[in-house]
Scaffold this active site. Structure first.
Site, PDB file in Angstrom:
ATOM      1  CB  SER A   1      -0.957  -0.003   1.188  1.00 26.93           C
ATOM      2  OG  SER A   1      -0.266  -0.267   2.387  1.00 26.93           O
TER       3      SER A   1
ATOM      4  CG  HIS B   1      -3.657  -1.130  -2.225  1.00 28.54           C
ATOM      5  ND1 HIS B   1      -4.135   0.153  -2.126  1.00 28.54           N
ATOM      6  CD2 HIS B   1      -3.343  -1.506  -0.962  1.00 28.54           C
ATOM      7  CE1 HIS B   1      -4.094   0.549  -0.869  1.00 28.54           C
ATOM      8  NE2 HIS B   1      -3.614  -0.445  -0.139  1.00 28.54           N
TER       9      HIS B   1
ATOM     10  CE  LYS C   1      -7.400   0.591   0.889  1.00 31.13           C
ATOM     11  NZ  LYS C   1      -6.810  -0.367   1.781  1.00 31.13           N
TER      12      LYS C   1
HETATM   13  C1  LIG Z   1      -6.728  -0.397   3.244  1.00 36.66           C
HETATM   14  C2  LIG Z   1      -6.163  -1.720   3.573  1.00 36.66           C
HETATM   15  C3  LIG Z   1      -6.776  -2.564   4.505  1.00 36.66           C
HETATM   16  C4  LIG Z   1      -7.929  -2.097   5.348  1.00 36.66           C
HETATM   17  O1  LIG Z   1      -9.110  -2.095   4.656  1.00 36.66           O
HETATM   18  P1  LIG Z   1     -10.307  -1.182   5.211  1.00 36.66           P
HETATM   19  O2  LIG Z   1     -11.500  -1.715   4.546  1.00 36.66           O
HETATM   20  O3  LIG Z   1      -9.957   0.204   4.828  1.00 36.66           O
HETATM   21  O4  LIG Z   1     -10.313  -1.369   6.691  1.00 36.66           O
HETATM   22  C5  LIG Z   1      -6.294  -3.837   4.661  1.00 36.66           C
HETATM   23  N1  LIG Z   1      -5.199  -4.260   3.986  1.00 36.66           N
HETATM   24  C6  LIG Z   1      -4.541  -3.456   3.132  1.00 36.66           C
HETATM   25  C7  LIG Z   1      -3.354  -3.972   2.411  1.00 36.66           C
HETATM   26  C8  LIG Z   1      -4.995  -2.165   2.916  1.00 36.66           C
HETATM   27  O5  LIG Z   1      -4.340  -1.364   2.100  1.00 36.66           O
END
Ligand SMILES: *Cc1c(COP(=O)(O)O)cnc(C)c1O
Length: 390
Positions: A179, A207, A239
């Site tokens: 990320s 992602h 995302k």
């Molecule tokens: C954003 C993210 C999460 C968390 O997801 P949310 O739904 O925002 O809680 C988990 N793992 C990774 C790799 C992320 O980038």
């Protein structure tokens, strides 16, 4: 000592190290342009990679969803909160990522905590990449299993850590697209290391989903890794899918086990059914969004080419996540402030989110950006370069 007095001292120490975090209040929907502090900002920091967060079809699906289902889900999935809308979304998600079943969680953070702690406990072993997302690290801690970490994206080091594990279950856990760096883990090599060590591989494709792979089915699909190679697959919906929530996908036995044992799925209220409906609409768009993914790749290449020509140090990214490495916290903050002066919103990412000494700008491109907007970002970054000529 009074609570506020004790905390104030800690807060001041944090601020002195350039580690103080603060929020900004946004006055507009998500998009390339955000309104804040009475100004318009060119947004290069969201994870809305396909530009769907405020898409008319998603808004309409959410509205129809509230008409059909109301707002609150009333209870957890296991009591009476699991509607036909949630169920259909789970089936569509499983189909999307090519797995037998899927289980919804309210957030990715909760999915990672719940899955790791349900599968491992005292006497078991969790092996993780050093740069894994905080939720994956926290899941291992919560589980009570022994946590071993290996050098970033080094499958040989992962295999060596797996060889150190004693009796008990072994879980190998990695982000797919990282990320903060935007680089891709060596997924096939990790699958092989897990297989050789009789460990289970869990991948978090937060992602990659929607961005990579045929029809946006993610990085695991891009490499053709099946349920045997990757038995535990995590996806998030906030995302590229533009909505909210997360899921885990895998065989029926995994999903049934999580339904019995994943505390972050059991002891929490189901997401609103209308949000599930909005996500179903998003999935249909994501699958057909080849043009958006193509455009995103073109913008990514344009950005990397331009930033390298400016002599900026980039993370080895293959994705719309582009890190401009600046080193110390003050420099990263000053760089973000310089872009802010140019009307561009990019966040400075500092420890502990990234390792000490690797503070950076985290720039994210989306399919909603234009080539001209990326050019404007590069021009602003060129100014940064001169202000730091060392
Ligand atoms: C954003 C993210 C999460 C968390 O997801 P949310 O739904 O925002 O809680 C988990 N793992 C990774 C790799 C992320 O980038």
């Amino acid at each position: 000592m009074r609570l506020a007095v004790a905390l104030q001292a800690d807060l001041q120490a944090r601020a002195a190290e350039g580690l103080y975090r603060r929020r900004h209040c946004v006055d507009s929907p998500q998009g390339v342009w955000l309104e804040r502090d009475g100004r318009r900002w060119l947004n290069f920091c969201s994870n809305d990679y396909l530009g769907l967060a405020a898409h008319p079809a998603l808004r309409a699906a959410l509205q129809r969803g509230t008409a059909d289902w109301g707002v609150g889900s009333g209870a957890s999935h296991l009591i009476c909160g699991h509607t036909r809308a949630h169920h259909a979304l789970e089936e569509e998600l499983a189909d999307f990522v090519g797995r037998e079943r899927a289980l919804l969680f309210s957030t990715g953070y909760m999915a990672n905590l719940g899955v790791i702690a349900a599968l491992c406990g005292r006497g078991d072993w969790v092996v993780e990449d050093k740069l894994n997302h905080a939720s994956l690290i926290d899941g291992a801690r919560l589980s009570g299993a022994r946590l071993l970490r290996y050098a970033h994206n080094d499958a040989t080091a992962a295999a060596a850590r797996l060889a150190e594990c004693g009796k008990g279950r072994r879980l190998l856990v990695s982000d797919t697209l990282f990320s903060m760096d935007g680089d891709l883990a060596p997924l096939a090599e990790l699958a092989e290391a897990a297989h050789n060590a009789d460990a289970w591989l869990m991948l978090d494709d937060a992602h990659g989903l929607g961005v990579l792979g045929p029809q946006g089915r993610g990085s695991v699909a891009q490499l053709g890794l099946d349920e045997d190679a990757v038995p535990i697959l995590i996806g998030t919906l906030g995302k590229a899918c533009g909505t909210f929530g997360a899921f885990v996908a895998g065989e029926a036995a995994l999903i049934e086990t999580l339904l019995q044992q994943a505390r972050t799925a059991i002891y929490t209220t189901a997401m609103p059914a209308a949000v599930a409906e909005a996500t179903r609409a998003a999935l249909r768009i994501v699958q057909a969004a080849e043009d958006r993914r193509q455009h995103l790749q073109v913008l990514t290449a344009q950005f990397r080419h331009g930033a390298q020509a400016l002599g900026l140090q980039l993370t080895p990214s293959v994705s719309p996540i582009q890190g401009v490495l600046l080193g110390d916290n003050a420099r990263a903050l000053a760089a973000a402030a310089h872009l802010a002066d140019c009307g561009i919103w990019v966040s400075a990412i500092r420890p502990p989110t990234v390792p000490v000494g690797s503070a950076r700008l985290r720039i994210t491109l989306t399919a909603a950006h234009t080539a001209e907007q990326v050019e404007r970002l590069l021009e602003a970054l060129a100014g940064l370069r001169t202000s730091y000529a060392d």
